[in-house]
Design an enzyme around this catalytic site. Structure first.
Site, short mmCIF file in Angstrom:
data_model
loop_
_atom_site.label_atom_id
_atom_site.label_comp_id
_atom_site.label_asym_id
_atom_site.label_seq_id
_atom_site.Cartn_x
_atom_site.Cartn_y
_atom_site.Cartn_z
N GLY A 80 0.78 -1.22 0.00
CA GLY A 80 0.00 0.00 0.00
C GLY A 80 0.82 1.27 0.00
N ASN A 115 0.51 -1.38 8.14
CA ASN A 115 -0.64 -0.93 7.35
C ASN A 115 -1.74 -2.01 7.32
OD1 ASN A 115 -2.12 0.76 5.71
ND2 ASN A 115 -1.14 0.05 3.82
N SER A 134 44.82 -10.84 -24.73
CA SER A 134 44.02 -9.72 -24.18
C SER A 134 42.70 -9.52 -24.92
CB SER A 134 44.84 -8.43 -24.16
OG SER A 134 45.56 -8.21 -25.35
#
Lengths: 611, 305
Positions: free
Chosen positions: A20, A149, A525
């Site tokens: 809520g 709530n 690399s």
């Protein structure tokens, strides 16, 4: 300075889906008369279409703004709303409860003074509640309101409220939050939100709004020394050079002795502008322009500090991270770190642990995924002035940015430095790199050969090394396979180990260039970001990226060491080109296609680029 | 006493510092910064703050005005004077294609007109200027979909806004890195409310277009709203005759598309009192916002500001 009631209170509202949250904000806005009648009319119309409250106006629709989320019925992004009462002005961040949007909760929490944590009385404390509480604590939010709530749906049962309060208190205590106010509310009816409710005579505390209006939020401790990160250098004409920034801590007055960090140079404050007004003094939060006498070299990212109270400078940290990116954290991968006004290269060298947010357990981890919280060791490519996050949000909070996508990959907080760079001063060298190279009648540089296995790197590197030596140049060849026998013997072939491998080789190459040598590096690399990292260690023009290019088919056919055959049979894992990617250089300094060029032709081309 | 007066000094100062910080951060990151200047009160406040942020230099960026050619006449005069006084370059752009086709709010409808003369025109001007940092005077409290806007809002090379691709913003650390063609819309006034804007205008004595103050002006009533007859380009309906009414504007846009409110507020104090007591939202007078549900969000996805 004692505790003060700031005129503006920033708070974040958090809770799980359907607790809520949006209804609470809608109710606060509505009852504080922040909702206009035309907006309310629109909400009433929309309620019939999207609402969940039957014919009554669904106040959640006031804040669930975006069309997508109205249709999905969830809040997908953090929203900021302002409202005011005669006592205070509020900015509330509505933080989404859905798990995949936890990063937004971190965003909302980062600027909040207080968190309102919503819990559904019927469901009690959920894993998401614990997660949000931990994030709030991590971001320095010390004040929490636990709003229980939907009390109307449990008939305002005091026992339910008390048991939630106790179980939440356990979590809060664990993460070091002590200032907790628990309030039983019903967002739907507004009870104990903006007006006291007769339904719960056993509750005699304030309403949520009354508490927010009066809660005292500690400013960071008073009496801190002056610190101002320089954001911008304002130089309209030769006679004016102003250093702009926001005072992060302490205060400054005209005539104060200051030091520029990290350089360490000293000066005095000649004048202070706040906006276009000259001031004698400025304090925390002010956006100022300082002029200094004598004028010293200051750039964006420096920190101007009280001359007697040095700021810490370091390049290795223990830090906490919230991972916010779909792509997980790779140990060793270089990121851009933004800390106050400074951007530096940074990499995580070790994940100390990942935090299980539901119970606070520290778990071993080799990666951090989206929404994970973890503690890491972090290294930066140059020393940075900072303060631990607990002392200063402004000087201890940072973000990590992915180099490839520019996405904000993580938010972090500095816990403490691992090694104080201040104690490991750069030795001033009387014999410089220039002197060394000139003695050798050459320009020191690094030739970085990248390409897949069997593309021809070693052949080219060897020929180049021989040619240069014959010409009387001073060189050294660093070969990928050879360093594996010594310098990098302890490393395997996982992504993290390969990144560390590159870092060591790049650092060694840099030292050798510093010694005046021409360094030839022959290294697969495969990752762009790692090659960029290697480049960042060198001065402009010193690093030559050479792409030795041959197609996978050709390399696999050449296969002098029989590695492709093994990889294709699955006997070797993480093999570049087979089950691990090779990211082709986008703008190499030189591109050598060894399917078309002979080794001798390649060497000719290379010699030209070496001036 | 006006509500909030006793607190406003300290919080206006903190809003001001926050805005100046954002302006400086944007400029520090930019290679081609620009400020969209709409001539309204928010633009006036933003320009005022930009002058403070870079004082004693002039703001280090030009102002860009997208001219639909349907602005109130008073606004254009105000625009030219203000830019000259601030010492900044004013760039004005109108969609020439739209002008040639005679696109106007009466014959083509507000939706098409807004698309051609504002949204498309803006995209043209931004492409032409190659701007990477674009300061705008929007506030989060103006409209629901804006409550979720970032301070630094990322736009792709086609100027589109993707709500799911926005970068999280933590503390005051803004990620300003851009790929080629991308740009950032920067809203330094994000956290200001309409009331804050009026309080600041009053505190700093910022000049604004006189249309914000109540005065007798010629209007017609359409669909319950007061539309001002600014010049003779406005076609009157049969039986319609302009009447003198005491009105003012809460927000200024194109004149046939911006409705006035009846008001006696002819001082800043009166305007502020009216704003704080207002029962209607600020952008209610903006007819284009209400073309259809979620229309601001749709416009933003297409590149509207």
């Amino acid at each position: 300075m004692g505790p003060v009631v700031p005129p503006t209170l920033r708070f974040v509202l958090c809770g799980s889906v359907d607790d809520g949250k949006s209804t609470v904000i809608g109710r606060l806005l509505h009852d504080c008369r922040q909702v206009s009648s035309d907006e309310l009319t629109r909400i009433e119309r929309d309620s019939a279409r999207y609402g969940t409250q039957g014919m009554a106006a669904d106040l959640a629709l006031l804040v669930d703004g975006l069309r997508d989320e109205r249709e999905q019925g969830i809040t997908i992004d953090v929203a900021y709303r302002s409202f005011e009462t005669p006592r205070r002005r509020f900015i509330v961040a509505d933080a989404p409860g859905h798990e995949q949007y936890t990063r937004n909760m971190a965003t909302g929490g980062s600027t909040a003074d207080l968190a309102v944590v919503l819990v559904d009385a019927r469901k009690g404390v959920l894993p998401q509640t614990a997660r949000h509480t931990r994030i709030a604590a991590m971001f320095g939010v010390c004040h929490v309101v636990l709003a229980v709530n939907k009390m109307d749906l449990v008939e305002w049962d005091r026992d339910i409220f008390e048991s939630i309060r106790v179980s939440y208190g356990g979590i809060a205590g664990e993460v070091g939050l002590s200032a907790i106010e628990a309030i039983p509310v019903s967002a739907l009816t507004g009870a104990n939100l903006t007006r006291n409710s007769a339904s719960a005579p056993w509750y005699d505390g304030p309403t949520l709004l009354a508490h927010l209006e009066t809660v005292v939020v500690e400013e960071s401790p008073g009496g801190q020394p002056f610190r101002m990160p320089v954001q911008y250098v304002n130089r309209p004409h030769a006679d004016f050079r102003g250093y702009c920034g926001r005072v992060a801590a302490g205060a400054v007055a005209v005539g104060d002795a200051v030091r520029i960090s990290p350089a360490g140079t000293e000066s005095r404050v000649a004048s202070i502008l706040v906006g276009n007004r000259t001031r004698h003094r400025a304090g925390r939060g002010d956006a100022v322009t300082l002029t200094l006498a004598p004028d010293v070299d200051v750039t964006r990212g420096d920190v101007v500090v009280d001359a007697d109270e040095a700021i810490e400078v370091a390049d290795q940290f223990q830090a906490r991270l919230v991972w916010m990116h779909d792509e997980p954290l790779a140990v060793g991968r270089p990121y851009v770190m933004k800390l106050h006004s400074r951007e530096v290269g940074a990499a995580v060298t070790r994940i100390r642990h990942r935090l299980d947010v539901s119970n606070g357990n520290e778990l071993a981890a080799s990666v951090l995924h989206l929404n994970d919280l973890g503690t890491v060791n972090l290294v930066t490519n140059r020393p940075v002035p900072f303060a631990p996050f607990d002392e200063s949000r402004a000087l201890g909070g940072f973000i990590l940015i992915d180099r490839a996508t520019n996405a904000t990959a993580a938010a972090g907080t500095i816990a403490f430095p691992l090694m104080r760079a201040a104690n490991v001063k750069w030795q001033h060298m009387d014999v410089s790199k220039d002197v060394r190279s000139r003695l050798k009648l050459q320009r020191a540089q690094c030739v970085w050969l990248t390409g897949m296995s069997a593309s021809g790197k070693s052949t080219i590197a060897n020929l180049l090394d021989r040619r240069l030596t014959v010409e009387g140049r001073h060189t050294y060849l660093l070969d990928g396979d050879n360093v594996r026998h010594g310098l990098c013997r302890d490393l395997g072939f996982t992504e993290a180990d390969r990144v560390e491998n590159i870092r060591r080789v790049a650092e060694v190459a840099r030292l050798m260039v510093d010694a005046g040598l021409i360094v030839i590096v022959s290294f697969i690399s495969p990752f762009r970001s790692e090659r960029d990292y290697a480049r960042s260690l060198f001065e402009p023009g010193e690093f030559k990226e050479v792409f030795v290019d041959a197609s996978l088919e050709v390399c696999a056919e050449r296969d002098p060491k029989g590695l492709y055959a093994k990889a294709l049979r699955g006997e070797i894992r993480n093999f570049t080109g087979v089950d691990s990617p090779y990211e082709r250089p986008e703008h190499p300094d030189l591109h050598l296609n060894t399917e078309e060029l002979s080794p001798a032709e390649c060497i000719d081309l290379l010699s030209h680029t070496l001036d | 006493m006006i509500r909030g007066d006793d607190l406003s000094g300290a919080w206006l100062a903190s809003l001001e510092s926050e805005t100046i910080e954002v302006l400086r951060e944007g400029v520090a990151a930019a290679s081609r910064p620009v400020m969209l200047y709409s001539i309204g009160k928010d633009s006036s406040v933003l320009l005022h703050l930009a002058r403070k942020a870079f004082w004693p230099a002039a703001p280090p960026f030009p102002l860009l005005h997208i001219d639909t050619t349907w602005k109130f006449r008073e606004m254009i005069a105000f625009r030219d004077r203000t830019a000259a006084e601030a010492g900044v370059e004013l760039r004005v752009h109108a969609n020439e294609d739209g002008l040639r086709e005679g696109v106007n709010p009466f014959d083509h409808g507000s939706e098409r007109y807004t698309d051609v003369m504002k949204t498309v025109a803006l995209r043209q001007a931004l492409d032409e200027g190659g701007y990477d940092i674009i300061f705008v005077g929007t506030r989060r409290d103006e409209e629901k979909s804006r409550a979720k806007e970032r301070v630094f809002s990322l736009r792709d090379a086609a100027h589109r806004w993707d709500p799911r691709a926005q970068r999280p913003e933590l503390w005051n650390l803004y990620n300003t890195r851009l790929a080629p063609g991308e740009s950032l819309r920067v809203s330094p006034l994000s956290n200001w409310t309409e009331a804050d804007v009026w309080r600041y205008i009053r505190a700093e004595e910022i000049r604004i277009v006189p249309l914000y103050y109540a005065a007798e002006r010629p209007v017609v009533e359409r669909a319950g709203r007061w539309i001002m007859v600014d010049d003779d380009r406005m076609p009157l309906l049969p039986g319609e005759a302009p009447r003198q009414r005491r009105i003012r504007f809460r927000t200024l846009g194109c004149y046939p598309l911006t409705a006035a409110v009846e008001s006696d507020a002819d001082t800043l104090d009166a305007i502020l009192a009216e704003t704080l007591a207002a029962d209607r939202s600020e952008r209610e007078g903006r007819l284009i916002d209400h073309d259809r549900d979620g229309s601001m969000e749709l416009k933003k996805k297409q590149g509207y500001f």
